[in-house]
Design a protein around this motif. Structure first.
Motif, PDB file in Angstrom:
ATOM      1  N   UNK A   1       0.829  -1.203   0.000  1.00  0.00           N
ATOM      2  CA  UNK A   1       0.000   0.000   0.000  1.00  0.00           C
ATOM      3  C   UNK A   1       0.864   1.253   0.000  1.00  0.00           C
ATOM      4  N   UNK A   2       1.970   1.221   0.746  1.00  0.00           N
ATOM      5  CA  UNK A   2       2.839   2.402   0.820  1.00  0.00           C
ATOM      6  C   UNK A   2       3.466   2.699  -0.538  1.00  0.00           C
ATOM      7  N   UNK A   3       4.006   1.670  -1.175  1.00  0.00           N
ATOM      8  CA  UNK A   3       4.656   1.849  -2.476  1.00  0.00           C
ATOM      9  C   UNK A   3       3.639   2.309  -3.517  1.00  0.00           C
ATOM     10  N   UNK A   4       2.487   1.678  -3.556  1.00  0.00           N
ATOM     11  CA  UNK A   4       1.440   2.044  -4.511  1.00  0.00           C
ATOM     12  C   UNK A   4       1.001   3.491  -4.312  1.00  0.00           C
ATOM     13  N   UNK A   5       0.769   3.892  -3.076  1.00  0.00           N
ATOM     14  CA  UNK A   5       0.324   5.245  -2.786  1.00  0.00           C
ATOM     15  C   UNK A   5       1.399   6.269  -3.148  1.00  0.00           C
ATOM     16  N   UNK A   6       2.647   5.962  -2.814  1.00  0.00           N
ATOM     17  CA  UNK A   6       3.738   6.898  -3.104  1.00  0.00           C
ATOM     18  C   UNK A   6       3.911   7.088  -4.609  1.00  0.00           C
ATOM     19  N   UNK A   7       3.655   6.058  -5.399  1.00  0.00           N
ATOM     20  CA  UNK A   7       3.832   6.158  -6.848  1.00  0.00           C
ATOM     21  C   UNK A   7       2.605   6.678  -7.559  1.00  0.00           C
ATOM     22  N   UNK A   8       1.410   6.229  -7.177  1.00  0.00           N
ATOM     23  CA  UNK A   8       0.243   6.478  -8.026  1.00  0.00           C
ATOM     24  C   UNK A   8      -0.762   7.494  -7.502  1.00  0.00           C
ATOM     25  N   UNK A   9      -0.605   7.989  -6.286  1.00  0.00           N
ATOM     26  CA  UNK A   9      -1.590   8.940  -5.775  1.00  0.00           C
ATOM     27  C   UNK A   9      -1.691  10.151  -6.711  1.00  0.00           C
ATOM     28  N   UNK A  10      -0.573  10.747  -7.004  1.00  0.00           N
ATOM     29  CA  UNK A  10      -0.471  11.835  -7.991  1.00  0.00           C
ATOM     30  C   UNK A  10       0.924  11.726  -8.585  1.00  0.00           C
ATOM     31  N   UNK A  11       1.020  11.232  -9.789  1.00  0.00           N
ATOM     32  CA  UNK A  11       2.333  10.922 -10.362  1.00  0.00           C
ATOM     33  C   UNK A  11       3.130  12.142 -10.784  1.00  0.00           C
ATOM     34  N   UNK A  12       2.485  13.283 -10.972  1.00  0.00           N
ATOM     35  CA  UNK A  12       3.192  14.448 -11.502  1.00  0.00           C
ATOM     36  C   UNK A  12       3.641  15.436 -10.432  1.00  0.00           C
ATOM     37  N   UNK A  13       3.644  15.018  -9.178  1.00  0.00           N
ATOM     38  CA  UNK A  13       4.068  15.925  -8.112  1.00  0.00           C
ATOM     39  C   UNK A  13       5.467  15.545  -7.618  1.00  0.00           C
TER      40      UNK A  13
END
Length: 180
Positions: free
Chosen positions: A1-13
């Motif tokens: 969940x941590x890796x997924x959230x860090x990568x895909x929550x907002x990819x352009x930030x």
């Protein structure tokens, strides 16, 4: 969940995950760490060992050793990430010292000593232990609205609000006084 959230929550930030650094002893866990990313079509540029561990993942591109510097120094701002395999915490710290942005770094571990060493050693504005870098945000830190400015080493660094980037203009009136 941590890796997924860090990568895909907002990819352009600027706080989005660009490179996952994984210890070689955990390569067997790599497929489960990135499994949910396939549904978001995250392309993975993986070093030789990580690419071998991800055989069957639909979006893996092995990175040639001569291209690693380019891959690991890229801020993708897209559904794309690199994976670097290391054999020690020292090697991970050296990789981050060389390629990190100084913005946000994270370690995922149950080893408190390793986490504390990581947090003390990494040169970044925000250093997380078992939490995604997506939390690096002025509003999340209680600093008001997010301000989109460079957060490198010069000037304000890390999450900030309006006060941290406010400059002053002093208007001074006198009647001929001088400073002694």
């Amino acid at each position: 969940r941590i890796v997924l959230n860090a990568k895909t929550r907002r990819v352009s930030v600027c706080n989005a995950l660009d490179t996952l650094v994984i210890h070689s002893s955990r390569l067997a866990d790599l497929p489960s760490l990135v499994a949910d990313m396939a549904g978001k079509h995250v392309a993975i540029l993986a070093d030789r060992r990580a690419a071998a561990a991800l055989k069957g993942y639909p979006y893996v591109e092995p990175v040639k050793p001569e291209d690693e510097d380019s891959v690991f120094s890229t801020e993708f701002m897209d559904y794309k990430m690199g994976i670097k395999t290391v054999d020690s915490l020292d090697e991970a710290l050296a990789h981050i010292a060389r390629f990190g942005s100084g913005h946000s770094e994270c370690i995922i571990t149950g080893n408190a000593a390793a986490a504390h060493r990581f947090q003390q050693s990494v040169d970044a504005a925000c250093v997380y232990w078992n939490a995604p870098t997506s939390f690096t945000d002025g509003a999340q830190f209680g600093l008001g609205a997010e301000i989109g400015i460079s957060t490198q080493k010069l000037g304000p660094r890390g999450p900030m609000g309006l006060e941290e980037i406010t400059t002053y203009k002093w208007l001074i009136g006198g009647e001929g006084q001088v400073r002694s």
